[in-house]
Design a protein around this motif. Structure first.
Motif, PDB file in Angstrom:
ATOM      1  N   PHE A 139      25.961  62.044  67.881  1.00 47.43           N
ATOM      2  CA  PHE A 139      26.291  63.401  67.444  1.00 47.43           C
ATOM      3  C   PHE A 139      25.056  64.291  67.546  1.00 47.43           C
ATOM      4  CE2 PHE A 139      29.729  61.734  64.299  1.00 47.43           C
ATOM      5  CZ  PHE A 139      30.631  61.623  65.340  1.00 47.43           C
ATOM      6  N   HIS A 140      25.308  65.590  67.705  1.00 48.16           N
ATOM      7  CA  HIS A 140      24.262  66.612  67.645  1.00 48.16           C
ATOM      8  C   HIS A 140      24.672  67.642  66.600  1.00 48.16           C
ATOM      9  CE1 HIS A 140      22.562  65.379  71.684  1.00 48.16           C
ATOM     10  NE2 HIS A 140      23.798  64.915  71.773  1.00 48.16           N
ATOM     11  N   TYR A 149      21.844  62.007  67.260  1.00 49.14           N
ATOM     12  CA  TYR A 149      21.806  60.955  66.243  1.00 49.14           C
ATOM     13  C   TYR A 149      22.918  59.957  66.549  1.00 49.14           C
ATOM     14  CZ  TYR A 149      18.865  64.429  64.058  1.00 49.14           C
ATOM     15  OH  TYR A 149      17.863  65.345  63.821  1.00 49.14           O
ATOM     16  N   ALA A 150      22.535  58.730  66.859  1.00 46.99           N
ATOM     17  CA  ALA A 150      23.476  57.741  67.385  1.00 46.99           C
ATOM     18  C   ALA A 150      23.769  56.633  66.393  1.00 46.99           C
ATOM     19  CB  ALA A 150      22.935  57.138  68.680  1.00 46.99           C
ATOM     20  N   SER A 151      25.013  56.146  66.438  1.00 44.11           N
ATOM     21  CA  SER A 151      25.439  54.931  65.768  1.00 44.11           C
ATOM     22  C   SER A 151      25.898  53.962  66.845  1.00 44.11           C
ATOM     23  CB  SER A 151      26.586  55.231  64.803  1.00 44.11           C
ATOM     24  OG  SER A 151      27.073  54.040  64.201  1.00 44.11           O
ATOM     25  N   ALA A 152      25.619  52.676  66.647  1.00 41.43           N
ATOM     26  CA  ALA A 152      25.948  51.658  67.650  1.00 41.43           C
ATOM     27  C   ALA A 152      27.169  50.855  67.233  1.00 41.43           C
ATOM     28  CB  ALA A 152      24.764  50.716  67.858  1.00 41.43           C
ATOM     29  N   PHE A 153      27.981  50.502  68.217  1.00 45.84           N
ATOM     30  CA  PHE A 153      29.093  49.583  67.991  1.00 45.84           C
ATOM     31  C   PHE A 153      29.354  48.828  69.285  1.00 45.84           C
ATOM     32  CE2 PHE A 153      31.004  53.429  69.611  1.00 45.84           C
ATOM     33  CZ  PHE A 153      32.102  53.033  70.365  1.00 45.84           C
ATOM     34  N   ALA A 154      30.192  47.814  69.214  1.00 47.41           N
ATOM     35  CA  ALA A 154      30.526  47.026  70.391  1.00 47.41           C
ATOM     36  C   ALA A 154      32.039  46.989  70.555  1.00 47.41           C
ATOM     37  CB  ALA A 154      29.979  45.604  70.278  1.00 47.41           C
ATOM     38  N   VAL A 155      32.488  46.990  71.810  1.00 44.67           N
ATOM     39  CA  VAL A 155      33.913  46.830  72.098  1.00 44.67           C
ATOM     40  C   VAL A 155      34.254  45.359  71.907  1.00 44.67           C
ATOM     41  CG1 VAL A 155      35.739  47.114  73.807  1.00 44.67           C
ATOM     42  CG2 VAL A 155      33.795  48.713  73.768  1.00 44.67           C
ATOM     43  N   ARG A 176      19.799  56.832  64.471  1.00 45.31           N
ATOM     44  CA  ARG A 176      18.832  56.791  65.574  1.00 45.31           C
ATOM     45  C   ARG A 176      18.671  58.212  66.121  1.00 45.31           C
ATOM     46  NH1 ARG A 176      16.769  52.987  69.471  1.00 45.31           N
ATOM     47  NH2 ARG A 176      15.937  54.124  71.247  1.00 45.31           N
ATOM     48  N   GLY A 177      17.687  58.918  65.612  1.00 46.60           N
ATOM     49  CA  GLY A 177      17.416  60.267  66.087  1.00 46.60           C
ATOM     50  C   GLY A 177      16.520  60.234  67.304  1.00 46.60           C
ATOM     51  N   ASN A 185      10.663  60.509  64.187  1.00 44.46           N
ATOM     52  CA  ASN A 185      10.409  59.946  62.871  1.00 44.46           C
ATOM     53  C   ASN A 185      10.716  60.996  61.816  1.00 44.46           C
ATOM     54  OD1 ASN A 185       9.398  57.438  63.840  1.00 44.46           O
ATOM     55  ND2 ASN A 185       7.445  58.430  64.310  1.00 44.46           N
ATOM     56  N   GLY A 186      11.569  60.638  60.859  1.00 47.26           N
ATOM     57  CA  GLY A 186      11.847  61.543  59.756  1.00 47.26           C
ATOM     58  C   GLY A 186      12.927  62.567  60.024  1.00 47.26           C
ATOM     59  N   CYS A 187      13.456  62.633  61.245  1.00 49.18           N
ATOM     60  CA  CYS A 187      14.523  63.599  61.508  1.00 49.18           C
ATOM     61  C   CYS A 187      15.853  63.040  60.981  1.00 49.18           C
ATOM     62  CB  CYS A 187      14.621  63.922  62.986  1.00 49.18           C
ATOM     63  SG  CYS A 187      14.861  62.489  64.061  1.00 49.18           S
ATOM     64  N   GLN A 188      16.784  63.924  60.675  1.00 58.03           N
ATOM     65  CA  GLN A 188      18.024  63.524  60.041  1.00 58.03           C
ATOM     66  C   GLN A 188      19.157  64.425  60.494  1.00 58.03           C
ATOM     67  OE1 GLN A 188      17.672  63.198  55.798  1.00 58.03           O
ATOM     68  NE2 GLN A 188      19.719  62.348  55.532  1.00 58.03           N
ATOM     69  N   MET A 189      20.308  63.838  60.758  1.00 58.67           N
ATOM     70  CA  MET A 189      21.488  64.577  61.189  1.00 58.67           C
ATOM     71  C   MET A 189      21.977  65.510  60.084  1.00 58.67           C
ATOM     72  SD  MET A 189      23.984  64.994  63.477  1.00 58.67           S
ATOM     73  CE  MET A 189      25.585  65.784  63.397  1.00 58.67           C
ATOM     74  N   ASP A 190      22.305  66.742  60.478  1.00 58.77           N
ATOM     75  CA  ASP A 190      22.936  67.696  59.566  1.00 58.77           C
ATOM     76  C   ASP A 190      24.447  67.618  59.789  1.00 58.77           C
ATOM     77  OD1 ASP A 190      23.852  69.771  58.041  1.00 58.77           O
ATOM     78  OD2 ASP A 190      22.886  71.360  59.209  1.00 58.77           O
ATOM     79  N   PHE A 191      25.128  66.850  58.937  1.00 61.78           N
ATOM     80  CA  PHE A 191      26.560  66.639  59.119  1.00 61.78           C
ATOM     81  C   PHE A 191      27.401  67.846  58.716  1.00 61.78           C
ATOM     82  CE2 PHE A 191      25.169  62.180  59.066  1.00 61.78           C
ATOM     83  CZ  PHE A 191      25.841  61.720  60.190  1.00 61.78           C
TER      84      PHE A 191
END
Length: 361
Positions: A139-140, A149-155, A176-177, A185-191
């Motif tokens: 997401f951005h 900012y990424a989240s990981a998953f597997a099929v 994961r920014g 380092n230290g960055c965070q997604m603004d949801f």
């Protein structure tokens, strides 16, 4: 409808037309969403916003990966396929860019609905077994501009092509920014203002095929069972674990610890859920299931360290190979599940597509 790929660097941005967000309930044969869940894209009622998606590959880095984006079944399925070449590059992606910002802070996480594209290839002798495919959903937001900012998953592995499965990703897992491939380092997604999303295949060499039915924000955590595959022999378990370690270990070495974790965890949950051929006794024994449960629960307590989590899951895979007699425990190092108490824990965990479903130990 096919979309030709562009050749840009990972996580770069460009502008497309804005899109008013839609709030709706989506449902399928396996997943029913509440009225207050939020469609990010796809879904049975509206389908995909096809004009806002495009594919993007690694050509600007000198890479030779490919990616093709099509929409099928009256725009009900987004199909993303291609080939990853790690010589000079190593990624392929699809991106939905710069739509009207969505407010996600009140939601627990994201559900990705998928269709399996390849039947599990176990052959009994353990040869040529493909591991799960790891993916980033990224997401951005309006404030971070070029950061993602990424989240990981597997099929998950499945016994047949076309099985529907879903994966739940907590909002907290989008940690994961990065920008232009470099982590921050230290960055965070603004949801409160999510306005772009991407799906990436990274550094898993060879062909890939991903079919996504919907991406939805949900207000409560979800758990989905792993598809059930049939495993016929110990050699088949070894083949699956060896291919999983090759893929996950490579992702770890490239610096994608969260993708390594997703691939390792998916295989362990697949083994928990696995059945056996009708003419053989259970190959995935209660001892092995108990060992997996120990490893998954230990990893769950280490969520603040991707390094520790990845190694706990790796040690669990190694411990299974030792229990099956494929390696010598006296020649290895690191933590291992306790096989002597494992059988009593076999029914404490169930195979799921993400996270862990377990009774307390």
């Amino acid at each position: 409808m096919a979309h030709a790929p562009s050749t840009l660097h990972p996580y770069s941005s460009s502008v497309l037309s804005s899109l008013l967000l839609l709030l709706l309930a989506t449902s399928s044969s396996n997943v029913v969403f509440a009225d207050d869940d939020l469609r990010l894209d796809g879904g049975a009622e509206y389908g995909w916003d096809t004009n806002q998606w495009r594919s993007q590959v690694d050509g600007v880095m000198g890479g030779q990966s490919t990616g093709s984006l099509t929409f099928e079944q009256s725009n009900a399925i987004m199909s993303f396929s291609g080939n990853i070449n790690i010589d000079g590059g190593g990624f392929s992606s699809v991106r939905k860019e710069r739509f009207a910002a969505m407010e996600l802070t009140s939601y627990a996480g994201i559900v990705v609905q998928l269709e399996t594209t390849e039947a599990y290839g176990g052959s009994g002798d353990g040869g040529s077994i493909q591991p799960p495919l790891g993916l980033h959903l990224q997401f951005h937001d309006l404030a971070s501009r070029t950061y993602g900012y990424a989240s990981a998953f597997a099929v998950p592995l499945a016994s047949a092509v076309g099985e529907e499965t879903s994966v739940y990703l907590p909002l907290t897992s989008f940690d994961r920014g990065s920008r232009m491939g470099y982590q921050c380092n230290g960055c965070q997604m603004d949801f409160s203002a999510m306005n772009e999303m991407d799906i990436y295949v990274l550094f898993q060499e060879g062909p890939f095929d991903v079919r996504v039915k919907a991406i939805t924000a949900v207000d409560t955590p979800k758990t989905y069972p792993s598809p059930v595959i049939s495993i016929a022999s110990k050699n088949e378990i070894k083949g699956l674990i060896d291919s999983t370690i090759d893929s996950g270990g490579s992702l770890y070495d490239y610096g994608y610890g969260e993708l390594c974790i997703a691939v390792y965890r998916s295989t362990l949950n697949t083994l928990l859920a696995a059945g056996s051929a009708a003419d053989v006794d259970s190959v995935v024994t209660n001892v092995i299931k108990g060992m997996i449960c120990q490893g998954l629960q230990r990893a769950e307590t280490q969520n603040d360290s991707k390094t520790s989590t990845a190694w706990t899951l790796r040690y669990t895979l190694d411990g299974i190979l030792e229990e099956l007699g494929f390696s010598d425990p006296d020649e290895t190092t690191g933590w291992r599940p306790d096989a002597t108490m494992a059988e009593s824990l076999a029914d404490r965990c169930s195979g799921v597509t993400s996270g862990i479903k377990a009774a307390s130990l």
